[in-house]
Design a protein around this motif. Sequence first.
Motif, PDB file in Angstrom:
ATOM      1  N   ALA A 243      28.328  73.923  69.616  1.00 15.95           N
ATOM      2  CA  ALA A 243      29.320  74.676  68.834  1.00 15.95           C
ATOM      3  C   ALA A 243      28.990  74.609  67.344  1.00 15.95           C
ATOM      4  O   ALA A 243      29.083  75.616  66.628  1.00 15.95           O
ATOM      5  CB  ALA A 243      30.713  74.114  69.102  1.00 15.95           C
ATOM      6  N   ILE A 244      28.583  73.421  66.877  1.00 15.94           N
ATOM      7  CA  ILE A 244      28.217  73.266  65.468  1.00 15.94           C
ATOM      8  C   ILE A 244      27.006  74.141  65.133  1.00 15.94           C
ATOM      9  O   ILE A 244      26.976  74.840  64.119  1.00 15.94           O
ATOM     10  CB  ILE A 244      27.939  71.781  65.150  1.00 15.94           C
ATOM     11  CG1 ILE A 244      29.264  70.991  65.130  1.00 15.94           C
ATOM     12  CG2 ILE A 244      27.205  71.625  63.818  1.00 15.94           C
ATOM     13  CD1 ILE A 244      29.094  69.476  65.091  1.00 15.94           C
TER      14      ILE A 244
ATOM     15  N   LYS B  40      30.542  77.503  65.328  1.00 16.13           N
ATOM     16  CA  LYS B  40      31.886  77.556  65.927  1.00 16.13           C
ATOM     17  C   LYS B  40      32.507  76.165  66.038  1.00 16.13           C
ATOM     18  O   LYS B  40      33.486  75.974  66.756  1.00 16.13           O
ATOM     19  CB  LYS B  40      31.803  78.188  67.317  1.00 16.13           C
ATOM     20  CG  LYS B  40      31.289  79.616  67.293  1.00 16.13           C
ATOM     21  CD  LYS B  40      31.048  80.136  68.697  1.00 16.13           C
ATOM     22  CE  LYS B  40      30.454  81.542  68.659  1.00 16.13           C
ATOM     23  NZ  LYS B  40      30.040  82.000  69.988  1.00 16.13           N
ATOM     24  N   GLY B  41      31.924  75.203  65.356  1.00 17.45           N
ATOM     25  CA  GLY B  41      32.401  73.828  65.454  1.00 17.45           C
ATOM     26  C   GLY B  41      33.520  73.532  64.473  1.00 17.45           C
ATOM     27  O   GLY B  41      34.108  74.440  63.874  1.00 17.45           O
TER      28      GLY B  41
ATOM     29  N   LEU C 216      32.309  62.448  64.805  1.00 19.72           N
ATOM     30  CA  LEU C 216      33.640  62.350  64.207  1.00 19.72           C
ATOM     31  C   LEU C 216      33.906  63.672  63.518  1.00 19.72           C
ATOM     32  O   LEU C 216      33.050  64.180  62.784  1.00 19.72           O
ATOM     33  CB  LEU C 216      33.688  61.219  63.169  1.00 19.72           C
ATOM     34  CG  LEU C 216      33.779  59.785  63.675  1.00 19.72           C
ATOM     35  CD1 LEU C 216      33.685  58.814  62.499  1.00 19.72           C
ATOM     36  CD2 LEU C 216      35.067  59.532  64.454  1.00 19.72           C
ATOM     37  N   HIS C 217      35.081  64.234  63.751  1.00 22.73           N
ATOM     38  CA  HIS C 217      35.319  65.567  63.195  1.00 22.73           C
ATOM     39  C   HIS C 217      36.807  65.797  62.946  1.00 22.73           C
ATOM     40  O   HIS C 217      37.664  65.041  63.411  1.00 22.73           O
ATOM     41  CB  HIS C 217      34.762  66.642  64.142  1.00 22.73           C
ATOM     42  CG  HIS C 217      35.321  66.607  65.537  1.00 22.73           C
ATOM     43  ND1 HIS C 217      36.434  67.329  65.905  1.00 22.73           N
ATOM     44  CD2 HIS C 217      34.913  65.937  66.645  1.00 22.73           C
ATOM     45  CE1 HIS C 217      36.686  67.119  67.192  1.00 22.73           C
ATOM     46  NE2 HIS C 217      35.783  66.276  67.662  1.00 22.73           N
ATOM     47  N   THR C 218      37.070  66.870  62.210  1.00 23.84           N
ATOM     48  CA  THR C 218      38.447  67.251  61.908  1.00 23.84           C
ATOM     49  C   THR C 218      39.114  67.801  63.172  1.00 23.84           C
ATOM     50  O   THR C 218      38.447  68.199  64.134  1.00 23.84           O
ATOM     51  CB  THR C 218      38.476  68.291  60.785  1.00 23.84           C
ATOM     52  OG1 THR C 218      37.434  69.256  61.019  1.00 23.84           O
ATOM     53  CG2 THR C 218      38.244  67.645  59.432  1.00 23.84           C
ATOM     54  N   ALA C 219      40.447  67.835  63.142  1.00 22.18           N
ATOM     55  CA  ALA C 219      41.227  68.156  64.341  1.00 22.18           C
ATOM     56  C   ALA C 219      41.314  69.653  64.629  1.00 22.18           C
ATOM     57  O   ALA C 219      42.063  70.070  65.523  1.00 22.18           O
ATOM     58  CB  ALA C 219      42.632  67.568  64.198  1.00 22.18           C
ATOM     59  N   ASP C 220      40.524  70.472  63.920  1.00 22.66           N
ATOM     60  CA  ASP C 220      40.537  71.914  64.170  1.00 22.66           C
ATOM     61  C   ASP C 220      39.570  72.318  65.282  1.00 22.66           C
ATOM     62  O   ASP C 220      39.292  73.497  65.490  1.00 22.66           O
ATOM     63  CB  ASP C 220      40.219  72.689  62.885  1.00 22.66           C
ATOM     64  CG  ASP C 220      38.919  72.246  62.228  1.00 22.66           C
ATOM     65  OD1 ASP C 220      38.329  71.232  62.670  1.00 22.66           O
ATOM     66  OD2 ASP C 220      38.496  72.882  61.247  1.00 22.66           O
ATOM     67  N   PHE C 221      39.047  71.335  66.004  1.00 17.97           N
ATOM     68  CA  PHE C 221      38.130  71.603  67.118  1.00 17.97           C
ATOM     69  C   PHE C 221      38.488  70.639  68.244  1.00 17.97           C
ATOM     70  O   PHE C 221      38.732  69.452  67.998  1.00 17.97           O
ATOM     71  CB  PHE C 221      36.674  71.392  66.676  1.00 17.97           C
ATOM     72  CG  PHE C 221      35.667  71.663  67.764  1.00 17.97           C
ATOM     73  CD1 PHE C 221      35.178  72.951  67.973  1.00 17.97           C
ATOM     74  CD2 PHE C 221      35.229  70.646  68.592  1.00 17.97           C
ATOM     75  CE1 PHE C 221      34.259  73.202  68.983  1.00 17.97           C
ATOM     76  CE2 PHE C 221      34.312  70.899  69.602  1.00 17.97           C
ATOM     77  CZ  PHE C 221      33.824  72.176  69.794  1.00 17.97           C
ATOM     78  N   HIS C 222      38.507  71.158  69.480  1.00 15.55           N
ATOM     79  CA  HIS C 222      38.910  70.308  70.606  1.00 15.55           C
ATOM     80  C   HIS C 222      38.225  70.793  71.879  1.00 15.55           C
ATOM     81  O   HIS C 222      38.178  72.001  72.140  1.00 15.55           O
ATOM     82  CB  HIS C 222      40.433  70.363  70.777  1.00 15.55           C
ATOM     83  CG  HIS C 222      40.949  69.438  71.839  1.00 15.55           C
ATOM     84  ND1 HIS C 222      41.306  68.130  71.580  1.00 15.55           N
ATOM     85  CD2 HIS C 222      41.146  69.631  73.169  1.00 15.55           C
ATOM     86  CE1 HIS C 222      41.715  67.562  72.705  1.00 15.55           C
ATOM     87  NE2 HIS C 222      41.621  68.447  73.678  1.00 15.55           N
TER      88      HIS C 222
END
Length: 202
Positions: A129-130, A134-135, A100-106
Amino acid sequence: MQRPASPLKDPAYLDGQFLVAMPGIGDERFARSVIYLCAHSADGAMGIIVNKPVADLSMPDLLIQLDIASESDAIRLRERVGHMPVLMGGPVDAKRGFVLHTADFHIDQSTLQIDEGVCLTATVEILRAIADGKGPSNAVLALGYAGWQAGQLENEIMANGWLNCPADPELIFGAGLGTKYDQALRGLGVDPLMLSAEAGRA
């Protein structure tokens, strides 16, 4: 300030909301759970428990175990992702990871946007990426998920097993796993000390 409901969402369904377990849930696996509901439709529901850590497993350790990072990266990883919890997401598919993550990564074809500020990605690319720094700006990794068949969640809510409320991203991604259950209840205007297993039952 209350955000307007997304026009894409059917108000009959609860995806993007929290489920908060009542004392009478009747299933120890979900006792004192706060679940972020990722999907809910006539076919069933799927969510991630956001307040129960996996014992003795850190994000840096997991990335090294999965060969995403090497032992020599351990110090750098602790600085970069040591704060990210590894959660017990639920009893289904417990060896599979969900981020689950913020919407700044896709990631195209892989990332599901659930709400304006929360997405779900379940591929190893997000872990790479994390690890590389870069995640997404905020993320939690869950092993496993909670699942319900068609109509099952609705029946459990009717039987006083769960309360539901709008999700707070700060509660999903914030520290202090041990206090999230009480915080979620207080967000509903419920005093945790006043809850009883028989609440709401005649």
